[in-house]
Design a protein around this motif. Structure first.
Motif, PDB file in Angstrom:
ATOM      1  N   ALA A  57       0.832  -1.200   0.000  1.00  0.00           N
ATOM      2  CA  ALA A  57       0.000   0.000   0.000  1.00  0.00           C
ATOM      3  C   ALA A  57       0.870   1.254   0.000  1.00  0.00           C
ATOM      4  CB  ALA A  57      -0.903   0.002   1.223  1.00  0.00           C
ATOM      5  N   ILE A  58       0.454   2.247  -0.774  1.00  0.00           N
ATOM      6  CA  ILE A  58       1.172   3.521  -0.765  1.00  0.00           C
ATOM      7  C   ILE A  58       0.988   4.190   0.592  1.00  0.00           C
ATOM      8  CG2 ILE A  58       1.026   3.906  -3.254  1.00  0.00           C
ATOM      9  CD1 ILE A  58      -1.225   5.909  -2.726  1.00  0.00           C
ATOM     10  N   LYS A  59       1.941   5.004   0.958  1.00  0.00           N
ATOM     11  CA  LYS A  59       1.881   5.745   2.220  1.00  0.00           C
ATOM     12  C   LYS A  59       1.358   7.158   1.994  1.00  0.00           C
ATOM     13  CE  LYS A  59       4.269   2.608   4.652  1.00  0.00           C
ATOM     14  NZ  LYS A  59       3.599   1.634   5.407  1.00  0.00           N
ATOM     15  N   GLU A  60       1.584   7.679   0.782  1.00  0.00           N
ATOM     16  CA  GLU A  60       1.170   9.034   0.446  1.00  0.00           C
ATOM     17  C   GLU A  60       0.466   9.021  -0.900  1.00  0.00           C
ATOM     18  OE1 GLU A  60       4.663  11.479   0.322  1.00  0.00           O
ATOM     19  OE2 GLU A  60       5.398  10.712   2.233  1.00  0.00           O
ATOM     20  N   THR A  61      -0.401   9.962  -1.107  1.00  0.00           N
ATOM     21  CA  THR A  61      -1.062  10.086  -2.404  1.00  0.00           C
ATOM     22  C   THR A  61      -0.047  10.616  -3.412  1.00  0.00           C
ATOM     23  OG1 THR A  61      -3.147  10.565  -1.314  1.00  0.00           O
ATOM     24  CG2 THR A  61      -2.984  11.150  -3.639  1.00  0.00           C
ATOM     25  N   PRO A  62       0.104   9.936  -4.559  1.00  0.00           N
ATOM     26  CA  PRO A  62       1.087  10.419  -5.541  1.00  0.00           C
ATOM     27  C   PRO A  62       0.669  11.775  -6.098  1.00  0.00           C
ATOM     28  CG  PRO A  62      -0.202   8.596  -6.439  1.00  0.00           C
ATOM     29  CD  PRO A  62      -0.602   8.752  -4.996  1.00  0.00           C
ATOM     30  N   GLU A  63       1.679  12.585  -6.427  1.00  0.00           N
ATOM     31  CA  GLU A  63       1.398  13.905  -6.989  1.00  0.00           C
ATOM     32  C   GLU A  63       0.790  13.797  -8.378  1.00  0.00           C
ATOM     33  OE1 GLU A  63       4.735  16.555  -6.730  1.00  0.00           O
ATOM     34  OE2 GLU A  63       5.218  15.846  -4.725  1.00  0.00           O
ATOM     35  N   VAL A  64       1.229  12.810  -9.137  1.00  0.00           N
ATOM     36  CA  VAL A  64       0.688  12.560 -10.475  1.00  0.00           C
ATOM     37  C   VAL A  64       0.546  11.057 -10.648  1.00  0.00           C
ATOM     38  CG1 VAL A  64       1.681  14.624 -11.548  1.00  0.00           C
ATOM     39  CG2 VAL A  64       2.976  12.505 -11.545  1.00  0.00           C
ATOM     40  N   THR A  65      -0.359  10.650 -11.517  1.00  0.00           N
ATOM     41  CA  THR A  65      -0.486   9.227 -11.808  1.00  0.00           C
ATOM     42  C   THR A  65       0.650   8.814 -12.744  1.00  0.00           C
ATOM     43  OG1 THR A  65      -1.984   9.679 -13.643  1.00  0.00           O
ATOM     44  CG2 THR A  65      -2.987   9.205 -11.511  1.00  0.00           C
ATOM     45  N   PHE A  66       0.982   7.532 -12.696  1.00  0.00           N
ATOM     46  CA  PHE A  66       2.063   7.023 -13.520  1.00  0.00           C
ATOM     47  C   PHE A  66       1.692   7.114 -14.990  1.00  0.00           C
ATOM     48  CE2 PHE A  66       4.280   3.601 -15.769  1.00  0.00           C
ATOM     49  CZ  PHE A  66       5.586   3.916 -15.449  1.00  0.00           C
ATOM     50  N   ASN A  67       2.649   7.535 -15.795  1.00  0.00           N
ATOM     51  CA  ASN A  67       2.478   7.628 -17.243  1.00  0.00           C
ATOM     52  C   ASN A  67       3.579   6.775 -17.873  1.00  0.00           C
ATOM     53  OD1 ASN A  67       2.745   8.342 -19.982  1.00  0.00           O
ATOM     54  ND2 ASN A  67       1.964  10.400 -19.612  1.00  0.00           N
ATOM     55  N   ARG A  68       3.219   5.658 -18.493  1.00  0.00           N
ATOM     56  CA  ARG A  68       4.207   4.730 -19.040  1.00  0.00           C
ATOM     57  C   ARG A  68       5.064   5.353 -20.132  1.00  0.00           C
ATOM     58  NH1 ARG A  68       2.179   2.411 -23.947  1.00  0.00           N
ATOM     59  NH2 ARG A  68      -0.024   2.875 -24.188  1.00  0.00           N
ATOM     60  N   ARG A  69       4.634   6.452 -20.708  1.00  0.00           N
ATOM     61  CA  ARG A  69       5.407   7.103 -21.773  1.00  0.00           C
ATOM     62  C   ARG A  69       6.306   8.214 -21.251  1.00  0.00           C
ATOM     63  NH1 ARG A  69       0.242   6.662 -25.311  1.00  0.00           N
ATOM     64  NH2 ARG A  69       0.736   4.749 -26.438  1.00  0.00           N
ATOM     65  N   ASN A  71       7.291   8.362 -17.500  1.00  0.00           N
ATOM     66  CA  ASN A  71       7.933   8.062 -16.221  1.00  0.00           C
ATOM     67  C   ASN A  71       8.783   6.800 -16.318  1.00  0.00           C
ATOM     68  OD1 ASN A  71       4.799   8.972 -15.129  1.00  0.00           O
ATOM     69  ND2 ASN A  71       6.572  10.142 -14.484  1.00  0.00           N
ATOM     70  N   ILE A  72       9.829   6.769 -15.538  1.00  0.00           N
ATOM     71  CA  ILE A  72      10.621   5.549 -15.419  1.00  0.00           C
ATOM     72  C   ILE A  72       9.930   4.674 -14.392  1.00  0.00           C
ATOM     73  CG2 ILE A  72      12.832   4.614 -14.640  1.00  0.00           C
ATOM     74  CD1 ILE A  72      14.090   7.240 -15.678  1.00  0.00           C
ATOM     75  N   GLY A  73       9.794   3.400 -14.702  1.00  0.00           N
ATOM     76  CA  GLY A  73       9.121   2.481 -13.790  1.00  0.00           C
ATOM     77  C   GLY A  73       8.474   1.354 -14.567  1.00  0.00           C
ATOM     78  N   LEU A  74       7.545   0.697 -13.951  1.00  0.00           N
ATOM     79  CA  LEU A  74       6.886  -0.453 -14.550  1.00  0.00           C
ATOM     80  C   LEU A  74       6.019  -0.022 -15.725  1.00  0.00           C
ATOM     81  CD1 LEU A  74       6.280  -3.553 -14.175  1.00  0.00           C
ATOM     82  CD2 LEU A  74       4.232  -2.806 -12.961  1.00  0.00           C
ATOM     83  N   HIS A  75       6.338  -0.502 -16.905  1.00  0.00           N
ATOM     84  CA  HIS A  75       5.534  -0.219 -18.097  1.00  0.00           C
ATOM     85  C   HIS A  75       4.275  -1.066 -18.072  1.00  0.00           C
ATOM     86  CE1 HIS A  75       4.460  -0.503 -22.406  1.00  0.00           C
ATOM     87  NE2 HIS A  75       4.960   0.709 -22.487  1.00  0.00           N
ATOM     88  N   HIS A  76       4.433  -2.363 -17.780  1.00  0.00           N
ATOM     89  CA  HIS A  76       3.308  -3.270 -17.605  1.00  0.00           C
ATOM     90  C   HIS A  76       3.825  -4.580 -17.036  1.00  0.00           C
ATOM     91  CE1 HIS A  76       4.720  -4.641 -21.596  1.00  0.00           C
ATOM     92  NE2 HIS A  76       4.140  -5.799 -21.316  1.00  0.00           N
ATOM     93  N   LEU A  77       2.922  -5.347 -16.483  1.00  0.00           N
ATOM     94  CA  LEU A  77       3.236  -6.681 -15.989  1.00  0.00           C
ATOM     95  C   LEU A  77       2.523  -7.668 -16.893  1.00  0.00           C
ATOM     96  CD1 LEU A  77       4.403  -8.585 -13.832  1.00  0.00           C
ATOM     97  CD2 LEU A  77       2.315  -8.210 -12.515  1.00  0.00           C
ATOM     98  N   ALA A  78       3.270  -8.573 -17.531  1.00  0.00           N
ATOM     99  CA  ALA A  78       2.695  -9.543 -18.462  1.00  0.00           C
ATOM    100  C   ALA A  78       2.625 -10.910 -17.800  1.00  0.00           C
ATOM    101  CB  ALA A  78       3.533  -9.614 -19.738  1.00  0.00           C
TER     102      ALA A  78
END
Length: 133
Positions: A57-69, A71-78
């Motif tokens: 669970a997140i501890k804080e509300t993110p400032e922005v939602t993740f954008n796969r195009r 942001n660096i991070g998980l693009h998708h889980l297959a």
């Protein structure tokens, strides 16, 4: 040739904004088992018998939602499925439960492999892939 120092995946940890709903996505819709919970570090561990996913669970509300195009991070889980019927069954279950579907089962290239994409309740982009064999 060098020998790899690792040998597969132990687990994948995903940070989620809706812990219970994301756990239900795996257990209720996909038939995974809940292995355990950690109330001190709010998390739920789920598995399909091949892979374990830790939902934290997140501890804080993110400032922005993740954008796969953007942001660096998980693009998708297959996740692999065993048959075309299983892929269609997942699609039906998710559609019936109003899970956000990016696209319904379709051929990968000219086939015979097929896949679909959706978003779990926390907005994580999920792919379900059938190899066509």
């Amino acid at each position: 040739m060098r020998t790899p120092l690792t040998n597969g995946t132990h687990h994948i940890g995903l940070t989620v904004s809706k812990l219970e709903e994301s756990a239900a996505f795996f257990t209720d819709f996909l038939g995974w088992k809940e292995l355990k919970r950690n109330e001190d570090y709010p998390s739920i561990f789920v598995s399909d018998g091949q892979i374990m996913i830790t939902l934290c669970a997140i501890k804080e509300t993110p400032e922005v939602t993740f954008n796969r195009r953007a942001n660096i991070g998980l693009h998708h889980l297959a996740l692999q499925v065993s048959s075309e019927e299983a892929l269609e069954h997942i699609y039906q279950r998710l559609t019936e439960n109003k899970i956000d579907i990016e696209f319904s089962p379709e051929f990968v290239g000219s086939g015979p492999a097929k896949h679909m994409m959706c978003f779990d309740p926390s907005g994580i982009r999920m792919e379900f892939f059938w190899s066509g064999q």
